[in-house]
Enzyme design. Sequence first.
Site, short mmCIF file in Angstrom:
data_model
loop_
_atom_site.label_atom_id
_atom_site.label_comp_id
_atom_site.label_asym_id
_atom_site.label_seq_id
_atom_site.Cartn_x
_atom_site.Cartn_y
_atom_site.Cartn_z
CB SER A 52 -0.95 -0.05 1.20
OG SER A 52 -1.92 0.95 1.15
CG ASP A 55 -5.95 -2.55 -4.61
OD1 ASP A 55 -6.75 -2.12 -3.75
OD2 ASP A 55 -4.72 -2.52 -4.46
CG HIS A 67 -5.16 -2.40 -0.41
ND1 HIS A 67 -4.53 -1.81 -1.48
CD2 HIS A 67 -4.64 -1.82 0.70
CE1 HIS A 67 -3.69 -0.90 -1.04
NE2 HIS A 67 -3.73 -0.89 0.27
#
Length: 533
Positions: free
Chosen positions: A219, A439, A468
Amino acid sequence: MKKRAAALCGAAAVLAGMITSIPADASAGSAAAPRTTSTSTSTPTARPSWKKCGTSDYPTLQCASLKVPLDHTNPYSERITLALSRVPHTAKTYQGPLLVNPGGPGGSGLTLAGFVASTLPKAVAAQYDVIGFDPRGVGASKPALDCKPGHFKPVRPDTVPSTRAIEKANLSRAKAFAQACGKKYANLLPYMDTVSAVRDMDAIRGALGARKINYFGYSYGTYLGAVYAKLYPQRVRRLVLDSIVDPTGVWYDDNLSQDYAFNDRHLAFLAWVAKNNAAYKLGTDPAKVEAKWYAMRAALAKNPAQEKVGASELEDTFIPGGYYNGYWPYLAEAFASYVNGKDSDALVEAYDNFGAVDASGDNGYSVYTSVQCRDASWPRDWRQWREDNWAVYDKAPFMAWNNAWYNAPCAFWPTDSLRPVDISNRRLPPTLLFQATNDAATPYEGGVTVHHQLRGSSLVVEQGGGNHGITLSGNACLDKYLAAYLTDGKVPHGSGEADAVCRTLPDPKPLTMKAASTSSRGSTLHGLLGYRG
């Protein structure tokens, strides 16, 4: 925003054994200063002193602390403290430190080190010192930011500013948060940014005695790793980026892009509920299930469940389902209980589990805003926010205004903004990128963009995947490529946009069915990842 895992390692400052020196294959490379447009001052750092801090899940975990300059351009700057964790290597073949980061910004990485070390194949993990760290301001690092405790205390104003009064109430909250941060941390906020965190990472590298590091980030951690690689390309040995931030949109545009993707994932959840009508009895038509969800939202806006879950808190509860479909069965049960049985207990329980913000969440949000508001420019004229977010809401209502108010303190932030780093790079060894096509938090296009910007990188795509954070989450195909890369640096090479494609895992089953509803590894991982970045 997700409740963060409570298992944190305490920082240790007592003397303990020194780190094993790094062999030539893991440390070769220039130690020269990085090529960067900003001034960098390198200061000697002491080696960390490691102390046992293992848990039942991660018994070999060790903890330490490291002092770094608040201002890396000033050798006389005051020092702050970073909390570190480590699972030491056990194999004769040693490939150096593997730094891991869960995203955010604002996510704690201490426990993630234990997870990564225990989830990678044993023969692979044994070759690395897996290093976790709490970035500056986070968790066990000192000082840890908490601008306005209880900022998310329920019941908050409705996120959708359907009246001037509602908009004014939300604006007052955003301004108050920004002002509280500026008043409480005036000396820290100018140094809460991604580049400063990258300088901290290089200080960790130096303290470990490594000339090069290996890095694995999820991320926001992908942006952190890409910026590190830009500033210190000669110090990167291996680089893994999973669920990739689009660096061309940090951060205002990226958040607007998220809203469309999260709306799509919410619709996917509602379609899954309709498909499993036998379990939830909310109907077989996804459009009608969607109508029931928004009717529930409208009812809670007028009469919050148990004076705890209003419309805003409902969104907070269901947004995590956009990050990880393993939460869908629990969210669906809460949804069905409220609509079919007029029972709010399951809904309040779901809020407590997925939406409520505790002290660590207050800390994470304080760091999130501090970093994102400082990293890049944000509109300072609220009229632009209003225009842009109503336009998004018209097409993607699920998270549009919730996300806007989450980031709104940046419109009033008490520091100037920096320029984003151009992460394009032609000086790296082969790097490995992972991206799911659906995502929501970091949409697919960001992975493709970074693949083009990092020359020589390889992109592994999870086709049809909507989660994710996709490696070490139960998909053996993805994990095969990760293990091969960490073992000997091999990456796949394809002729199309993706260098390799893996099929996504099946959607979960309802909890009432005997089949396992989700991967336990996936649940553990997503409990460690930071949200919103």
